[in-house]
Design a protein around this motif. Structure first.
Motif, PDB file in Angstrom:
ATOM      1  N   LYS A 219       0.954  -1.172  -0.057  1.00  0.00           N
ATOM      2  CA  LYS A 219      -0.016  -0.084  -0.109  1.00  0.00           C
ATOM      3  C   LYS A 219       1.198   1.693   0.188  1.00  0.00           C
ATOM      4  O   LYS A 219       2.039   1.267   0.835  1.00  0.00           O
ATOM      5  N   ALA A 220       1.066   2.219  -1.191  1.00  0.00           N
ATOM      6  CA  ALA A 220       1.722   3.374  -1.023  1.00  0.00           C
ATOM      7  C   ALA A 220       0.382   4.956  -0.604  1.00  0.00           C
ATOM      8  O   ALA A 220       0.124   4.912  -1.973  1.00  0.00           O
ATOM      9  N   GLY A 221      -0.032   5.252  -0.026  1.00  0.00           N
ATOM     10  CA  GLY A 221      -0.738   5.754   0.330  1.00  0.00           C
ATOM     11  C   GLY A 221      -2.488   5.178  -0.512  1.00  0.00           C
ATOM     12  O   GLY A 221      -2.931   4.549   0.171  1.00  0.00           O
ATOM     13  N   ASP A 222      -2.889   6.198  -1.311  1.00  0.00           N
ATOM     14  CA  ASP A 222      -4.332   4.938  -1.844  1.00  0.00           C
ATOM     15  C   ASP A 222      -4.288   5.176  -3.291  1.00  0.00           C
ATOM     16  O   ASP A 222      -5.236   4.288  -4.058  1.00  0.00           O
ATOM     17  N   ASP A 223      -2.908   4.586  -3.824  1.00  0.00           N
ATOM     18  CA  ASP A 223      -1.728   3.355  -4.884  1.00  0.00           C
ATOM     19  C   ASP A 223      -1.609   2.733  -3.987  1.00  0.00           C
ATOM     20  O   ASP A 223      -1.543   2.216  -3.092  1.00  0.00           O
ATOM     21  N   THR A 224      -0.984   1.798  -4.779  1.00  0.00           N
ATOM     22  CA  THR A 224      -0.226   0.786  -4.644  1.00  0.00           C
ATOM     23  C   THR A 224       1.321   0.325  -5.055  1.00  0.00           C
ATOM     24  O   THR A 224       1.420   1.223  -6.097  1.00  0.00           O
ATOM     25  N   SER A 365      -7.857  12.684   3.616  1.00  0.00           N
ATOM     26  CA  SER A 365      -9.179  13.213   2.136  1.00  0.00           C
ATOM     27  C   SER A 365      -9.832  14.629   4.222  1.00  0.00           C
ATOM     28  O   SER A 365     -10.867  14.604   3.576  1.00  0.00           O
ATOM     29  N   VAL A 366      -9.780  14.872   5.408  1.00  0.00           N
ATOM     30  CA  VAL A 366      -9.677  14.381   5.926  1.00  0.00           C
ATOM     31  C   VAL A 366     -10.116  16.585   6.194  1.00  0.00           C
ATOM     32  O   VAL A 366      -8.702  17.129   5.563  1.00  0.00           O
ATOM     33  N   GLY A 367     -10.183  17.868   6.503  1.00  0.00           N
ATOM     34  CA  GLY A 367      -9.870  18.842   6.649  1.00  0.00           C
ATOM     35  C   GLY A 367     -10.141  19.370   5.142  1.00  0.00           C
ATOM     36  O   GLY A 367     -10.760  18.928   4.341  1.00  0.00           O
ATOM     37  N   VAL A 368      -9.276  20.308   5.258  1.00  0.00           N
ATOM     38  CA  VAL A 368      -8.978  21.148   3.898  1.00  0.00           C
ATOM     39  C   VAL A 368      -7.564  21.041   3.218  1.00  0.00           C
ATOM     40  O   VAL A 368      -6.631  21.357   4.089  1.00  0.00           O
ATOM     41  N   ALA A 369      -7.626  20.695   2.167  1.00  0.00           N
ATOM     42  CA  ALA A 369      -5.991  20.461   1.624  1.00  0.00           C
ATOM     43  C   ALA A 369      -4.634  21.888   1.875  1.00  0.00           C
ATOM     44  O   ALA A 369      -5.717  23.468   2.039  1.00  0.00           O
ATOM     45  N   TYR A 413      11.623  14.290   5.523  1.00  0.00           N
ATOM     46  CA  TYR A 413      12.606  12.979   5.936  1.00  0.00           C
ATOM     47  C   TYR A 413      12.075  12.469   4.451  1.00  0.00           C
ATOM     48  O   TYR A 413      12.959  11.511   3.576  1.00  0.00           O
ATOM     49  N   ARG A 414      11.232  12.414   4.014  1.00  0.00           N
ATOM     50  CA  ARG A 414       9.935  11.777   3.729  1.00  0.00           C
ATOM     51  C   ARG A 414       9.361  12.621   2.238  1.00  0.00           C
ATOM     52  O   ARG A 414       8.583  13.561   2.894  1.00  0.00           O
ATOM     53  N   SER A 415       9.173  11.870   1.225  1.00  0.00           N
ATOM     54  CA  SER A 415       8.021  13.140  -0.114  1.00  0.00           C
ATOM     55  C   SER A 415       7.390  13.369   0.540  1.00  0.00           C
ATOM     56  O   SER A 415       6.316  12.508   1.409  1.00  0.00           O
ATOM     57  N   ILE A 416       6.154  14.472   1.086  1.00  0.00           N
ATOM     58  CA  ILE A 416       5.143  14.676   1.160  1.00  0.00           C
ATOM     59  C   ILE A 416       4.405  14.283   0.550  1.00  0.00           C
ATOM     60  O   ILE A 416       3.803  15.002  -1.008  1.00  0.00           O
ATOM     61  N   LEU A 417       3.110  13.597   0.806  1.00  0.00           N
ATOM     62  CA  LEU A 417       1.747  13.444  -0.092  1.00  0.00           C
ATOM     63  C   LEU A 417       0.401  14.555  -0.156  1.00  0.00           C
ATOM     64  O   LEU A 417       0.455  15.092  -1.238  1.00  0.00           O
ATOM     65  N   ALA A 418       0.858  14.849   1.169  1.00  0.00           N
ATOM     66  CA  ALA A 418      -0.331  15.664   1.116  1.00  0.00           C
ATOM     67  C   ALA A 418       0.091  16.818   2.798  1.00  0.00           C
ATOM     68  O   ALA A 418       0.359  15.534   3.598  1.00  0.00           O
ATOM     69  N   VAL A 419      -0.849  17.592   2.572  1.00  0.00           N
ATOM     70  CA  VAL A 419      -1.344  17.935   4.291  1.00  0.00           C
ATOM     71  C   VAL A 419      -2.390  19.066   4.666  1.00  0.00           C
ATOM     72  O   VAL A 419      -3.166  19.275   3.381  1.00  0.00           O
ATOM     73  N   ARG A 420      -3.113  18.407   5.147  1.00  0.00           N
ATOM     74  CA  ARG A 420      -4.613  18.872   5.027  1.00  0.00           C
ATOM     75  C   ARG A 420      -4.902  19.786   6.970  1.00  0.00           C
ATOM     76  O   ARG A 420      -4.079  19.410   7.789  1.00  0.00           O
TER      77      ARG A 420
END
Length: 423
Positions: A219-224, A365-369, A413-420
């Protein structure tokens, strides 16, 4: 007297017949001598021919015997192989004969004895793994984790390899400093993200002990994505029953957390009131009181949080940081006894009246982007398979891994996919 004479005459007649027969045979032997030689020659030729023919027959028979023997050996070998396979299959199946999995909507009570009136010793949740000790009527005596007791047979799936494997999660624990998660099972494939040493990645569709081609899908976030098995350690993990003592301890810890939060809120509220009252007495006194109030507020806020309606993400960050050093527990959500990454974020925000999923991908997917360049304290930072809380200054607080527990790290330290942003 007459009888004896008749017997003698009969005997003489029989003897004479034998003699006459012999004589006839002797007389006929002389003129047939040449014929006998001819016959002998022909017989020798016939015998030679017969021997030659018989040799061919003997060879054919030998081939038939050899083939039959080979077929018999093959049949015996096949039977032996089948027997061994069945034995191995039986041994394979026998590994699961005494294993059971909880099959309940929520949880089943584990009793000390095989009676509904017996002392409650634990809870067996759906999917919890246990070892069956024996059956007693409509009850099974089981051992799951540190709990031993009886469960109604209706709440268990017993001896099913499929159920046991479905109840588990295969975890790929990263063994190298930085691991590339790729779009396909190839070193030439696109890199989707990076995983840090100690990260526990959930493997998808894992059915064999030897991953094909040295790659596993995760599992890699919402993807594989795919990671090389050269750089991870694969382990199969299960959930087990929880004892009543553990349940009470967990509930007590949660209650203590709630009480501490309420006291911190009350203390901060009182400090604000005192500051306001002191500032109205006199200007010099107001200045002194304001300074004192500021110091007091700063001191209390290091271990407290503001009410959710204050929209103060800094309070979330400060509240979360006080649990640094506490343990990481996969699947856990206790800020004191152990939590995993999403369990930690979920529990922190629960004190602010916010209900979040116990899922790192769900938190995306919580809050706002929010754009990563505009992160503020309290924002939820989402990575591939991981989640944290931003505390400002380019840092995050998170339940990192079993080795480091809850700690503070560099946000990049890792790639950020999203901030909510929730508050």
């Amino acid at each position: 007297m007459n009888r004896n004479r008749k017997v003698q005459v009969a005997a003489l007649t029989l003897t004479a017949g034998v003699m006459i027969g012999n004589a006839g045979m002797a007389v006929s032997a002389t003129p047939l001598a040449g014929a006998t030689a001819m016959v002998s020659t022909k017989e020798a030729s016939a015998q030679a021919t017969s021997n030659s023919t018989l040799s061919g027959v003997n060879l054919a028979l030998a081939d038939m015997v050899t083939e039959a023997s080979a077929q018999a050996d093959e049949a015996v070998t096949e039977k032996a192989t089948t027997a061994v396979a069945k034995t191995q299959e039986t041994k394979q199946d026998s590994k699961y004969n005494n294993l059971a999995v909880g099959n309940v909507k929520d949880y089943a009570n584990i009793r000390k004895h095989a009676s509904a009136d017996s002392k409650l010793v634990g809870h067996l949740s759906d999917g919890d793994l246990c070892n069956v000790i024996k059956k007693k009527g409509s009850w099974y005596k089981i051992e799951s984790g540190d709990v031993i007791g009886y469960v109604k047979a209706d709440y268990l799936t017993v001896g099913s390899e499929k159920a046991v494997k479905q109840a588990s999660k295969v975890i790929a624990k990263v063994q190298t400093q930085t691991l590339k998660i790729r779009a396909k099972a190839s070193t030439k494939a696109e890199v989707l993200d990076l995983a840090a040493k100690g990260d526990a990645l959930v493997v998808k569709n894992f059915s064999t002990t030897d991953p094909e081609d040295g790659w596993v899908k995760i599992k890699a976030g919402d993807d594989t994505g795919y990671v090389s098995t050269d750089y991870v350690k694969l382990t199969r993990r299960y959930h087990y029953a929880e004892s009543i003592a553990s349940i009470k301890a967990r509930e007590a810890a949660k209650k203590a957390e709630d009480e501490a939060a309420q006291q911190a809120m009350q203390s901060e509220s009182n400090s604000g009131n005192t500051s306001s009252s002191s500032s109205s007495s006199s200007s010099s006194s107001s200045s002194s009181s304001s300074s004192s109030s500021s110091s007091s507020s700063s001191s209390s806020s290091s271990s407290s949080y503001n009410a959710p309606d204050s929209q103060n993400g800094g309070a979330v960050a400060r509240f979360a940081c006080q649990f640094v050093g506490n343990p990481y527990v996969w699947g856990g959500s206790s800020l004191t006894n152990g939590a995993d990454c999403s369990g930690f974020v979920m529990s922190v925000y629960s004190h602010f009246g916010k209900s979040l999923p116990h899922s790192s991908s769900g938190d995306r997917s919580v809050g706002v982007a929010v754009d990563p360049s505009n992160m503020q304290a309290g924002d939820i930072v989402c990575y591939s398979g991981h989640v944290a809380i931003y505390i400002g200054g380019g840092q995050i607080v998170h339940a990192s891994n079993a080795r480091d527990g809850i700690k503070i790290s560099n946000a990049h330290y890792r790639s950020i996919l999203a901030v909510r942003r929730v508050l």
